[in-house]
Design a protein around this motif. Structure first.
Motif, mmCIF file in Angstrom:
data_model
loop_
_atom_site.group_PDB
_atom_site.id
_atom_site.type_symbol
_atom_site.label_atom_id
_atom_site.label_comp_id
_atom_site.label_asym_id
_atom_site.label_seq_id
_atom_site.Cartn_x
_atom_site.Cartn_y
_atom_site.Cartn_z
ATOM 1 N N ASN A 296 0.838 -1.209 0.000
ATOM 2 C CA ASN A 296 0.000 0.000 0.000
ATOM 3 C C ASN A 296 0.866 1.250 0.000
ATOM 4 N N TYR A 297 1.911 1.234 0.814
ATOM 5 C CA TYR A 297 2.812 2.397 0.853
ATOM 6 C C TYR A 297 3.491 2.609 -0.497
ATOM 7 N N TYR A 299 2.391 1.762 -3.381
ATOM 8 C CA TYR A 299 1.373 2.288 -4.308
ATOM 9 C C TYR A 299 1.176 3.779 -4.061
ATOM 10 N N LEU A 300 1.015 4.166 -2.794
ATOM 11 C CA LEU A 300 0.846 5.591 -2.476
ATOM 12 C C LEU A 300 2.034 6.410 -2.937
ATOM 13 N N LYS A 301 3.230 5.910 -2.701
ATOM 14 C CA LYS A 301 4.447 6.633 -3.083
ATOM 15 C C LYS A 301 4.481 6.824 -4.591
ATOM 16 N N TYR A 303 1.950 6.875 -6.601
ATOM 17 C CA TYR A 303 0.854 7.792 -6.960
ATOM 18 C C TYR A 303 1.306 9.244 -6.772
ATOM 19 N N VAL A 313 6.573 12.724 0.273
ATOM 20 C CA VAL A 313 6.104 11.649 1.150
ATOM 21 C C VAL A 313 7.302 11.116 1.925
ATOM 22 N N ILE A 366 -2.975 4.214 5.989
ATOM 23 C CA ILE A 366 -3.081 3.385 4.787
ATOM 24 C C ILE A 366 -3.445 1.932 5.104
ATOM 25 N N ARG A 370 -6.791 -2.012 -0.761
ATOM 26 C CA ARG A 370 -6.212 -1.188 -1.827
ATOM 27 C C ARG A 370 -7.270 -0.335 -2.538
ATOM 28 N N LEU A 373 -7.817 2.695 -0.542
ATOM 29 C CA LEU A 373 -6.645 3.559 -0.630
ATOM 30 C C LEU A 373 -6.666 4.360 -1.925
ATOM 31 N N LEU A 377 -6.787 8.389 -2.370
ATOM 32 C CA LEU A 377 -5.762 9.139 -3.108
ATOM 33 C C LEU A 377 -6.377 9.978 -4.214
#
Length: 386
Positions: A296-297, A299-301, A303, A313, A366, A370, A373, A377
């Motif tokens: 998840n992290y 993916y966020l990073k 994004y 981030v 997070i 997914r 999340l 986002l």
């Protein structure tokens, strides 16, 4: 993966503090630190069995409870804890408050490393003590400790305690053994006792290692007290179970007295059963959870790198709480959070909750499937880009 962390589990209408604190059913909560995953199946089974008994009187904490804790920390973290060192209680925050009450007098100073978990501030204030900050140094999407400042401020004879957050909430650092050793040496040199909040200790990602502060040396063990709970790693916060670990019998007596004064000395049967099941049978689930959380992290990073590169981030070494620098907006954290809630019904935490050095940041939880999340986002992007 054996366990399905993608499953959407409806939580609204369950009296969830996270989901039901807003009356608006369209609000997506990514704020308070609990997860949107079911806990480990062995925990669920243990609780079902306990419920089926149908009698929920006062609980006696069995030897098996202590064995579960000592075996877990010996096996996973090479820390040998004696049963006699453990005091059970309802939660880490009440335990910290009790420890401050036990080990200070009103007017004493307590050191924290800001930005830091906001309940530290109230625990210090409610015991009539003064908070002293050793601000972390922010650089290159991460945080370091200002050891010169720590040495200078702990030399004040009124500083009696240091509240250590290991791993650190909200900046996501997992302090290395070298960093912890330096902290401990400074505190011993200046007669400062360490209170180590290690509630996030199991949520540490590949390439990093959690070191229990008290495990580093006998001197550190005797100059500290440690607070742990399965609540973050196994999503058990509502079951109200935590443990205080102190090798010093005199310190234990003082804290135990404060625990009783604060009336947080009794626990419930469900917390006891859940802890034993988590520590005895939940390890496989936990390891898969950590893989999912780190994905998840990542993916966020990715994004942010693609759509929001102007918002740095922080590197996430541990916890499931992502710290994001929004200072480019030239708004206060409270204003940013208000905009996100008003315009896109996304609820995150404002960085200013965690001290002055958190101003201009937001904290994002997070620990969710997914799909949720991604939705969060997308909402975030629409506001920050506008």
């Amino acid at each position: 993966m054996k366990y399905n962390f993608d499953e959407i589990i409806p939580r609204r209408g369950t009296n969830s503090y996270k989901w039901d604190s807003s009356a608006d059913a369209d609000v997506l909560p990514m704020w308070v630190a609990d997860m949107d995953f079911r806990t480990a199946p062995p925990v669920v089974e243990a609780l079902k069995k306990r419920v089926e008994h149908g009698v929920f009187g006062y609980v006696r904490v069995p030897d098996a409870y202590y064995e579960a804790i000592t075996n877990w920390f010996a096996r996973r973290h090479a820390w040998r804890i004696e049963k006699e060192w453990i005091i059970y209680t309802t939660g880490v925050v009440p335990a910290i408050s009790a420890a401050i009450k036990a080990l200070t007098v009103p007017g004493d100073k307590v050191m924290v490393q800001t930005p830091v978990y906001n309940c530290f501030f109230s625990s210090i204030r409610n015991n009539g003590c003064e908070m002293i900050a050793n601000p972390l140094v922010y650089r290159n999407r991460g945080y370091q400790i200002d050891f010169d400042d720590l040495e200078k401020k702990t030399s004040d004879p009124k500083v009696k305690l240091m509240l250590l957050c290991n791993p650190h909430n909200p900046v996501g650092r997992v302090w290395s053994k070298r960093e912890l050793r330096q902290i401990g040496e400074i505190c011993i040199r200046n007669n400062v006792f360490v209170i180590a909040d290690e509630i996030h200790c199991e949520l540490v990602f590949l390439g990093h290692e959690y070191t229990p502060f008290a495990s580093i040396s006998e001197e550190f063990l005797m100059n500290s007290v440690t607070f742990v709970s399965p609540s973050k790693a196994f999503n058990l916060a509502g079951l109200q179970i935590a443990n205080i670990i102190s090798a010093d019998a005199n310190v234990r007596v003082r804290i135990d007295k404060a625990i009783n004064i604060n009336e947080v000395c009794d626990v419930n049967p469900f917390g006891v059963e859940a802890l034993m099941a988590a520590y005895n049978e939940g390890e496989e689930w936990l390891e898969e959870l950590k893989i999912y959380l780190f994905a998840n992290y990542i993916y966020l990073k990715g994004y942010f790198d693609e759509y929001l590169p102007e918002f740095p981030v922080m590197m996430l070494e541990g916890t499931y709480l992502v710290w994001v620098d929004c200072s480019v907006l030239n708004q206060t954290s409270a204003e940013i959070v208000k905009d996100l809630l008003k315009k896109e019904k996304l609820w995150v935490n404002e960085g200013s909750l965690y001290g002055e050095t958190g101003e201009g940041f937001i904290r994002i939880n997070i620990a969710c499937p997914r799909q949720r999340l991604i939705e969060g986002l997308n909402r975030l992007k629409r506001v920050l880009k506008s």
